[in-house]
Design a protein around this motif. Structure first.
Motif, PDB file in Angstrom:
ATOM      1  N   THR A   1      56.329  24.482  34.515  1.00  0.00           N
ATOM      2  CA  THR A   1      56.133  25.627  35.418  1.00  0.00           C
ATOM      3  C   THR A   1      55.310  26.714  34.734  1.00  0.00           C
ATOM      4  O   THR A   1      54.379  27.275  35.332  1.00  0.00           O
ATOM      5  N   THR A   2      55.617  27.003  33.486  1.00  0.00           N
ATOM      6  CA  THR A   2      54.876  28.020  32.746  1.00  0.00           C
ATOM      7  C   THR A   2      53.425  27.596  32.565  1.00  0.00           C
ATOM      8  O   THR A   2      52.504  28.411  32.706  1.00  0.00           O
ATOM      9  N   GLN A   3      53.228  26.320  32.265  1.00  0.00           N
ATOM     10  CA  GLN A   3      51.865  25.819  32.069  1.00  0.00           C
ATOM     11  C   GLN A   3      51.052  25.935  33.352  1.00  0.00           C
ATOM     12  O   GLN A   3      49.878  26.338  33.331  1.00  0.00           O
ATOM     13  N   VAL A   4      51.653  25.602  34.489  1.00  0.00           N
ATOM     14  CA  VAL A   4      50.948  25.703  35.771  1.00  0.00           C
ATOM     15  C   VAL A   4      50.633  27.156  36.087  1.00  0.00           C
ATOM     16  O   VAL A   4      49.519  27.485  36.540  1.00  0.00           O
ATOM     17  N   LEU A   5      51.564  28.054  35.837  1.00  0.00           N
ATOM     18  CA  LEU A   5      51.319  29.468  36.125  1.00  0.00           C
ATOM     19  C   LEU A   5      50.225  30.041  35.221  1.00  0.00           C
ATOM     20  O   LEU A   5      49.339  30.778  35.683  1.00  0.00           O
ATOM     21  N   LEU A   6      50.247  29.715  33.941  1.00  0.00           N
ATOM     22  CA  LEU A   6      49.224  30.218  33.033  1.00  0.00           C
ATOM     23  C   LEU A   6      47.851  29.617  33.354  1.00  0.00           C
ATOM     24  O   LEU A   6      46.822  30.301  33.288  1.00  0.00           O
ATOM     25  N   SER A   7      47.825  28.357  33.716  1.00  0.00           N
ATOM     26  CA  SER A   7      46.559  27.715  34.077  1.00  0.00           C
ATOM     27  C   SER A   7      45.978  28.352  35.342  1.00  0.00           C
ATOM     28  O   SER A   7      44.775  28.609  35.430  1.00  0.00           O
ATOM     29  N   GLY A   8      46.823  28.622  36.316  1.00  0.00           N
ATOM     30  CA  GLY A   8      46.360  29.277  37.539  1.00  0.00           C
ATOM     31  C   GLY A   8      45.871  30.688  37.277  1.00  0.00           C
ATOM     32  O   GLY A   8      44.887  31.146  37.871  1.00  0.00           O
ATOM     33  N   ALA A   9      46.552  31.397  36.368  1.00  0.00           N
ATOM     34  CA  ALA A   9      46.121  32.756  36.036  1.00  0.00           C
ATOM     35  C   ALA A   9      44.762  32.731  35.363  1.00  0.00           C
ATOM     36  O   ALA A   9      43.915  33.595  35.624  1.00  0.00           O
ATOM     37  N   LEU A  10      44.531  31.758  34.479  1.00  0.00           N
ATOM     38  CA  LEU A  10      43.232  31.660  33.830  1.00  0.00           C
ATOM     39  C   LEU A  10      42.150  31.230  34.809  1.00  0.00           C
ATOM     40  O   LEU A  10      41.018  31.698  34.754  1.00  0.00           O
ATOM     41  N   THR A  11      42.498  30.310  35.704  1.00  0.00           N
ATOM     42  CA  THR A  11      41.500  29.786  36.639  1.00  0.00           C
ATOM     43  C   THR A  11      41.110  30.819  37.684  1.00  0.00           C
ATOM     44  O   THR A  11      39.936  30.980  37.996  1.00  0.00           O
ATOM     45  N   PHE A  12      42.087  31.511  38.239  1.00  0.00           N
ATOM     46  CA  PHE A  12      41.800  32.424  39.348  1.00  0.00           C
ATOM     47  C   PHE A  12      41.936  33.894  38.977  1.00  0.00           C
ATOM     48  O   PHE A  12      41.194  34.732  39.472  1.00  0.00           O
ATOM     49  N   GLY A  13      42.872  34.229  38.115  1.00  0.00           N
ATOM     50  CA  GLY A  13      43.164  35.625  37.823  1.00  0.00           C
ATOM     51  C   GLY A  13      42.091  36.316  37.010  1.00  0.00           C
ATOM     52  O   GLY A  13      41.662  37.430  37.337  1.00  0.00           O
ATOM     53  N   VAL A  14      41.626  35.677  35.950  1.00  0.00           N
ATOM     54  CA  VAL A  14      40.637  36.314  35.073  1.00  0.00           C
ATOM     55  C   VAL A  14      39.305  36.520  35.808  1.00  0.00           C
ATOM     56  O   VAL A  14      38.754  37.626  35.774  1.00  0.00           O
ATOM     57  N   PRO A  15      38.743  35.509  36.489  1.00  0.00           N
ATOM     58  CA  PRO A  15      37.491  35.768  37.228  1.00  0.00           C
ATOM     59  C   PRO A  15      37.649  36.826  38.315  1.00  0.00           C
ATOM     60  O   PRO A  15      36.755  37.641  38.533  1.00  0.00           O
ATOM     61  N   LEU A  16      38.815  36.838  38.972  1.00  0.00           N
ATOM     62  CA  LEU A  16      39.038  37.851  40.000  1.00  0.00           C
ATOM     63  C   LEU A  16      39.115  39.238  39.390  1.00  0.00           C
ATOM     64  O   LEU A  16      38.556  40.202  39.934  1.00  0.00           O
ATOM     65  N   ALA A  17      39.778  39.365  38.246  1.00  0.00           N
ATOM     66  CA  ALA A  17      39.868  40.668  37.571  1.00  0.00           C
ATOM     67  C   ALA A  17      38.485  41.123  37.118  1.00  0.00           C
ATOM     68  O   ALA A  17      38.141  42.315  37.257  1.00  0.00           O
ATOM     69  N   LEU A  18      37.670  40.204  36.600  1.00  0.00           N
ATOM     70  CA  LEU A  18      36.311  40.572  36.196  1.00  0.00           C
ATOM     71  C   LEU A  18      35.462  40.986  37.398  1.00  0.00           C
ATOM     72  O   LEU A  18      34.662  41.914  37.310  1.00  0.00           O
ATOM     73  N   ALA A  19      35.630  40.310  38.522  1.00  0.00           N
ATOM     74  CA  ALA A  19      34.871  40.660  39.728  1.00  0.00           C
ATOM     75  C   ALA A  19      35.251  42.054  40.220  1.00  0.00           C
ATOM     76  O   ALA A  19      34.381  42.854  40.577  1.00  0.00           O
ATOM     77  N   PHE A  20      36.542  42.368  40.243  1.00  0.00           N
ATOM     78  CA  PHE A  20      36.971  43.701  40.670  1.00  0.00           C
ATOM     79  C   PHE A  20      36.462  44.774  39.717  1.00  0.00           C
ATOM     80  O   PHE A  20      36.071  45.849  40.128  1.00  0.00           O
ATOM     81  N   ARG A  21      36.463  44.460  38.408  1.00  0.00           N
ATOM     82  CA  ARG A  21      35.948  45.412  37.434  1.00  0.00           C
ATOM     83  C   ARG A  21      34.468  45.689  37.663  1.00  0.00           C
ATOM     84  O   ARG A  21      34.021  46.838  37.633  1.00  0.00           O
ATOM     85  N   GLU A  22      33.691  44.625  37.923  1.00  0.00           N
ATOM     86  CA  GLU A  22      32.258  44.797  38.181  1.00  0.00           C
ATOM     87  C   GLU A  22      32.018  45.611  39.446  1.00  0.00           C
ATOM     88  O   GLU A  22      31.128  46.459  39.489  1.00  0.00           O
ATOM     89  N   LEU A  23      32.796  45.349  40.485  1.00  0.00           N
ATOM     90  CA  LEU A  23      32.649  46.128  41.717  1.00  0.00           C
ATOM     91  C   LEU A  23      32.940  47.602  41.472  1.00  0.00           C
ATOM     92  O   LEU A  23      32.262  48.478  42.003  1.00  0.00           O
ATOM     93  N   ARG A  24      33.958  47.880  40.679  1.00  0.00           N
ATOM     94  CA  ARG A  24      34.306  49.274  40.403  1.00  0.00           C
ATOM     95  C   ARG A  24      33.244  49.949  39.546  1.00  0.00           C
ATOM     96  O   ARG A  24      32.902  51.113  39.755  1.00  0.00           O
ATOM     97  N   VAL A  25      32.675  49.221  38.586  1.00  0.00           N
ATOM     98  CA  VAL A  25      31.657  49.799  37.709  1.00  0.00           C
ATOM     99  C   VAL A  25      30.351  50.026  38.469  1.00  0.00           C
ATOM    100  O   VAL A  25      29.678  51.043  38.284  1.00  0.00           O
TER     101      VAL A  25
END
Length: 84
Positions: free
Chosen positions: A4-28
């Motif tokens: 369960t932890t592995q699936v959650l961390l993998s999903g966070a890396l796959t979707f969370g990091v690019p989404l966070a970078l996209a929101f940061r770029e939009l704000r900048v």
């Protein structure tokens, strides 16, 4: 590590990091506030001026090549092959 932890961390890396970078770029890249919302004041398009209706300034006629093309007729000139 549990599956369960592995699936959650993998999903966070796959979707969370690019989404966070996209929101940061939009704000900048956001433009400074010039009004309401992202775009500021809307641009009102101005209509083009009406064509002149003066009878002393006649409109130019279309070139003959455009008239032939509009009718769908073949060109008048006949192409001749070059002798080599």
């Amino acid at each position: 590590m549990s599956p369960t932890t592995q699936v959650l961390l993998s999903g966070a890396l796959t979707f969370g990091v690019p989404l966070a970078l996209a929101f940061r770029e939009l704000r900048v890249l956001r433009r400074p506030n010039r009004g309401a919302g992202w775009g500021g004041d809307p641009i009102v398009p101005t209509p083009p001026p009406p064509p002149p209706t003066d009878p002393e300034t006649p409109s130019r006629p279309l070139p003959e090549c455009l008239i032939i093309a509009a009718r769908g007729l073949p060109e008048r000139s006949v192409r001749e092959p070059e002798l080599v």
